[in-house]
Write an enzyme that holds these catalytic residues in place. Structure first.
Site, PDB file in Angstrom:
ATOM      1  N   HIS A 238      -4.940   5.840 -19.112  1.00 23.68           N
ATOM      2  CA  HIS A 238      -4.892   7.306 -19.169  1.00 23.68           C
ATOM      3  C   HIS A 238      -5.399   7.840 -20.523  1.00 23.68           C
ATOM      4  O   HIS A 238      -6.383   8.572 -20.599  1.00 23.68           O
ATOM      5  CB  HIS A 238      -3.453   7.798 -18.985  1.00 23.68           C
ATOM      6  CG  HIS A 238      -2.811   7.420 -17.691  1.00 23.68           C
ATOM      7  ND1 HIS A 238      -3.115   7.989 -16.472  1.00 23.68           N
ATOM      8  CD2 HIS A 238      -1.833   6.511 -17.435  1.00 23.68           C
ATOM      9  CE1 HIS A 238      -2.360   7.463 -15.529  1.00 23.68           C
ATOM     10  NE2 HIS A 238      -1.574   6.563 -16.075  1.00 23.68           N
TER      11      HIS A 238
HETATM   12  O1  RIB Z   1       0.858  10.433 -17.137  1.00 22.48           O
HETATM   13  C1  RIB Z   1       0.311   9.609 -18.130  1.00 22.48           C
HETATM   14  C2  RIB Z   1       0.641  10.114 -19.499  1.00 22.48           C
HETATM   15  O2  RIB Z   1       2.047  10.077 -19.695  1.00 22.48           O
HETATM   16  C3  RIB Z   1       0.041   9.230 -20.610  1.00 22.48           C
HETATM   17  O3  RIB Z   1      -0.221  10.025 -21.731  1.00 22.48           O
HETATM   18  C4  RIB Z   1       1.154   8.262 -20.921  1.00 22.48           C
HETATM   19  O4  RIB Z   1       1.103   7.770 -22.262  1.00 22.48           O
HETATM   20  C5  RIB Z   1       2.356   9.152 -20.754  1.00 22.48           C
HETATM   21  O5  RIB Z   1       2.531   9.868 -21.971  1.00 22.48           O
END
Ligand code: RIB
Ligand code: CA
Length: 318
Positions: A238
């Site tokens: 992500h």
């Molecule tokens: O949904 C994914 C996000 O939430 C990413 O930034 C992960 O690190 C969590 O913070």
């Protein structure tokens, strides 16, 4: 590009920092931690740990300890009790600065109007506080990239919301409605495409630099979590994708739309709401969700092979 990073390390946040550290055209000017994957103080220490590993010396400020309007919730079940998959190691040699993340963000934006880009990889509590402290923040920052949300795909922490927006829906709604003229949302619509799979993970595992060895430990923990949850030894990058799209926006396509966050849905709190209808007419019920807001660039289709190639090169950097 001069970047202020707001982050909740967190395994994928750590990998995003490592990606940025390997980019010659990126300078992390300052870091703010935020509650989310772990507590804000631990997120700050983890940011220091990863930055020291990568030879980065930017100041790190501790941010909001809890969301604007709900109790603190964290995600150690994903990232481990230490936030780095059990591999945090010894305390960092550096220490955090005395000002808060929101104050640091406002001070730097005022000092360098139009020069700094904000990359937000955690819940948006600090950004919301900064907007409340400095209503002109949208005019003072050059651009903003946010990792969070799910516009046309399911959520992750709930069927409707991603973790960052679920962990502070009010903050996300305030920021999406603050009028930032150049904001990009890298949501699950894009990041769920950025799956690191077997061959790529094996190739990283064969790298031997200290940075790559640490990244491999993080990835092994993260893919282990995905194996338990989904039965596949893969993991979704992500935050590294958000960092990559900040520097290389052409790695994805985008659609502009005004966005809001559901704040009172019994089941859907934290969900991104937008009007996806292609033909709206008077016969249809207009929606107030996002009405009058500055549109946000929502990342859609990602060139995943090129992203993974660039991420591999970043981890290969000594
Ligand atoms: O949904 C994914 C996000 O939430 C990413 O930034 C992960 O690190 C969590 O913070
Ligand atoms: Ca994060």
């Amino acid at each position: 590009m001069r970047i202020i990073l707001d982050t909740d390390p967190g395994v994928d946040d750590a990998l995003a920092i490592m990606y940025l550290a390997a980019q010659e055209d990126a300078e992390i000017v300052a870091v703010g931690s935020v509650h989310g994957n772990v507590s804000a103080p631990l997120a700050a220490r983890n940011a220091l740990r990863v930055m020291e590993l990568c030879g980065l010396t930017a100041p790190v400020a501790v941010g909001a300890a809890r969301p604007l309007a709900q109790p603190l919730q964290t995600a150690e079940f994903v990232h481990g009790v230490d936030g780095l998959g059990g591999h945090a190691g010894p305390e960092p040699s550096g220490t955090v600065v005395s000002e808060s993340a929101a104050e640091q963000l406002v001070r730097l934006a005022r000092a360098h109007p139009g020069e700094l880009t904000l990359l937000a990889l955690g819940p948006l509590t600090n950004i919301a506080l900064a907007v409340l402290l400095e209503p002109d923040l949208p005019k003072l920052l050059r651009s903003v990239v946010v990792m969070g949300g799910a516009v046309t795909v399911p959520g992750n922490i709930t069927p409707y919301a991603d973790a960052n927006f679920f962990h502070d829906p009010e903050a996300a709604d305030l920021v999406l409605g603050a009028g930032f003229p150049d904001m990009t949302l890298v949501g699950l619509d894009a990041t769920e495409q950025a799956r690191a799979g077997g061959e790529w993970l094996t190739a990283v595992g064969a790298l031997d630099s200290p940075r790559a060895v640490f990244a491999n430990r993080l990835l092994d923990h993260y893919a282990g979590f995905y194996s338990q949850m989904f039965g596949t030894h893969t993991c979704t990058l992500h935050d590294p994708l958000a960092a990559a799209l900040l520097l290389e926006p052409k790695l994805a396509t985008y659609r502009e739309m005004p966005l809001a966050i559901e704040l009172s849905g019994t089941h859907t709190r934290g969900q991104v709401v937008s009007d996806q209808r292609l033909i709206a007419s008077d016969a249809y019920i207009a929606t107030t969700a996002g009405a009058g807001r500055v549109p946000v660039k929502v990342a859609e289709t990602v060139d995943v092979p090129r992203f993974l190639e660039h991420m591999f090169e970043a981890l290969k950097a000594h």
